[in-house]
Design a protein around this motif. Structure first.
Motif, mmCIF file in Angstrom:
data_model
loop_
_atom_site.group_PDB
_atom_site.id
_atom_site.type_symbol
_atom_site.label_atom_id
_atom_site.label_comp_id
_atom_site.label_asym_id
_atom_site.label_seq_id
_atom_site.Cartn_x
_atom_site.Cartn_y
_atom_site.Cartn_z
ATOM 1 N N ILE A 152 -15.497 3.921 -5.405
ATOM 2 C CA ILE A 152 -13.919 3.726 -5.165
ATOM 3 C C ILE A 152 -12.910 4.859 -5.326
ATOM 4 O O ILE A 152 -12.989 5.531 -6.165
ATOM 5 C CB ILE A 152 -13.635 2.451 -5.794
ATOM 6 C CG1 ILE A 152 -13.763 2.467 -7.270
ATOM 7 C CG2 ILE A 152 -14.526 1.274 -5.377
ATOM 8 C CD1 ILE A 152 -13.116 1.422 -8.131
ATOM 9 N N THR A 153 -11.765 4.623 -4.506
ATOM 10 C CA THR A 153 -10.947 5.644 -4.694
ATOM 11 C C THR A 153 -9.328 5.050 -4.396
ATOM 12 O O THR A 153 -9.229 4.138 -3.864
ATOM 13 C CB THR A 153 -11.121 6.683 -3.676
ATOM 14 O OG1 THR A 153 -12.264 7.580 -3.711
ATOM 15 C CG2 THR A 153 -9.958 7.722 -3.665
ATOM 16 N N ALA A 168 -5.219 -3.299 -6.493
ATOM 17 C CA ALA A 168 -3.969 -2.794 -5.563
ATOM 18 C C ALA A 168 -4.487 -1.227 -5.105
ATOM 19 O O ALA A 168 -5.463 -0.699 -5.720
ATOM 20 C CB ALA A 168 -2.780 -2.444 -6.313
ATOM 21 N N SER A 169 -3.932 -0.887 -4.265
ATOM 22 C CA SER A 169 -4.221 0.264 -3.524
ATOM 23 C C SER A 169 -3.169 1.077 -3.940
ATOM 24 O O SER A 169 -2.089 0.849 -3.796
ATOM 25 C CB SER A 169 -4.345 0.359 -2.030
ATOM 26 O OG SER A 169 -4.202 1.593 -1.355
ATOM 27 N N GLY A 173 0.030 0.831 -1.471
ATOM 28 C CA GLY A 173 0.568 0.026 -2.409
ATOM 29 C C GLY A 173 0.429 -1.641 -2.217
ATOM 30 O O GLY A 173 1.212 -2.076 -2.788
ATOM 31 N N ASP A 174 -0.272 -1.724 -1.134
ATOM 32 C CA ASP A 174 -0.892 -3.206 -1.168
ATOM 33 C C ASP A 174 -1.679 -3.751 -2.431
ATOM 34 O O ASP A 174 -2.156 -2.965 -3.048
ATOM 35 C CB ASP A 174 -1.905 -3.249 -0.078
ATOM 36 C CG ASP A 174 -1.250 -3.160 1.262
ATOM 37 O OD1 ASP A 174 -0.144 -3.192 1.270
ATOM 38 O OD2 ASP A 174 -2.031 -2.986 2.399
ATOM 39 N N ILE A 175 -1.209 -4.937 -2.760
ATOM 40 C CA ILE A 175 -1.856 -5.529 -3.969
ATOM 41 C C ILE A 175 -2.298 -6.927 -3.869
ATOM 42 O O ILE A 175 -2.082 -7.550 -2.715
ATOM 43 C CB ILE A 175 -0.671 -5.879 -4.882
ATOM 44 C CG1 ILE A 175 0.464 -6.887 -4.605
ATOM 45 C CG2 ILE A 175 -0.110 -4.284 -5.279
ATOM 46 C CD1 ILE A 175 1.477 -7.320 -5.611
ATOM 47 N N ASP A 197 2.546 -5.860 -0.250
ATOM 48 C CA ASP A 197 3.197 -4.834 -0.984
ATOM 49 C C ASP A 197 3.883 -5.515 -1.947
ATOM 50 O O ASP A 197 4.734 -4.596 -2.771
ATOM 51 C CB ASP A 197 3.998 -3.870 0.001
ATOM 52 C CG ASP A 197 5.223 -4.500 0.511
ATOM 53 O OD1 ASP A 197 5.459 -5.680 0.431
ATOM 54 O OD2 ASP A 197 5.881 -3.955 1.343
ATOM 55 N N GLY A 198 3.755 -6.633 -2.213
ATOM 56 C CA GLY A 198 4.748 -7.268 -3.485
ATOM 57 C C GLY A 198 6.063 -7.601 -3.172
ATOM 58 O O GLY A 198 6.720 -8.300 -4.066
ATOM 59 N N SER A 199 6.714 -7.203 -2.125
ATOM 60 C CA SER A 199 8.261 -7.295 -1.984
ATOM 61 C C SER A 199 8.566 -9.000 -1.688
ATOM 62 O O SER A 199 9.892 -9.138 -1.882
ATOM 63 C CB SER A 199 8.697 -6.575 -0.381
ATOM 64 O OG SER A 199 7.923 -7.168 0.481
#
Length: 204
Positions: A152-153, A168-169, A173-175, A197-199
């Motif tokens: 994983i990276t 999260a990535s 920025g996706d969570i 993205d949390g927004s």
């Protein structure tokens, strides 16, 4: 130099080193500004610089590399050609063997980052955090038993075991959150999942 066969290979080329314990720094015929304390600490480390190795066989096997800190029983035990890494705890970064002259991993906790081989720029916090990661890079793994997967990276994992509360990535920025994160979450019993993205998160 204190201890049977501690720093036994040191002659005139190694400077500013401290070796304390039976066979600590045993193979070090060169290398500067190192500290090895404990039975076989830095046992086969040679021509390495600026390393701190404290504990039974800490950094004990292989041509270690430069600018490393391994503290704990067999912390960095098989580390080789590793640079700029920190392993603190029982067998933390045990397999840290990049083979490519890099590293820059930090692991804190019992067997944290145990299996890392060629993965770089990782942070592991907790009991066996990141234990299964070998080649993965740029990860932050926090939590007891949050072992991750081999390659994983750019991932953030926070939580206990194989189902982290937060994933999260670090690239996009996706969570992904598990729990009662909002009234619009997809729910299973009292738990839900949010992906984005949390927004738009509410009610946290």
């Amino acid at each position: 130099i204190i201890g049977e066969d501690a720093g036994i290979a040191v002659h005139t080329s190694g400077r500013y080193n401290v070796y304390i314990g039976k066979e600590a720094g045993e193979a070090a015929s060169s290398g500067d500004s190192n500290v090895a304390i404990g039975y076989k600490a830095g046992e086969t480390s040679n021509n390495d610089n600026n390393c701190i190795l404290i504990g039974f066989k800490a950094g004990g096997s292989g041509t270690l590399g430069n600018n490393n800190i391994f503290i704990g029983y067999e912390a960095g035990r098989d580390a080789s050609s590793t640079h700029g890494s920190i392993g603190i705890g029982y067998q933390a970064l045990f397999e840290s063997n990049t083979g490519g002259g890099s590293g820059y991993n930090a692991a804190f906790g019992y067997a944290a980052g145990y299996s890392i081989t060629s993965g770089n720029y990782n942070l592991f916090l907790g009991y066996e955090a990141g234990y299964d990661i070998t080649t993965g890079a740029n990860n932050i793994i926090i939590g007891s038993g949050s072992k991750g997967e081999a390659g994983i990276t750019n991932q953030l994992r926070i939580g206990h075991g194989s189902s982290p509360v937060i994933s999260a990535s670090l690239e996009t920025g996706d969570i992904l959150l598990q729990g009662d994160v909002s009234s619009s979450a997809t729910s299973t019993a009292s738990f839900g999942t949010y992906i984005g993205d949390g927004s738009q998160l509410t009610g946290i």
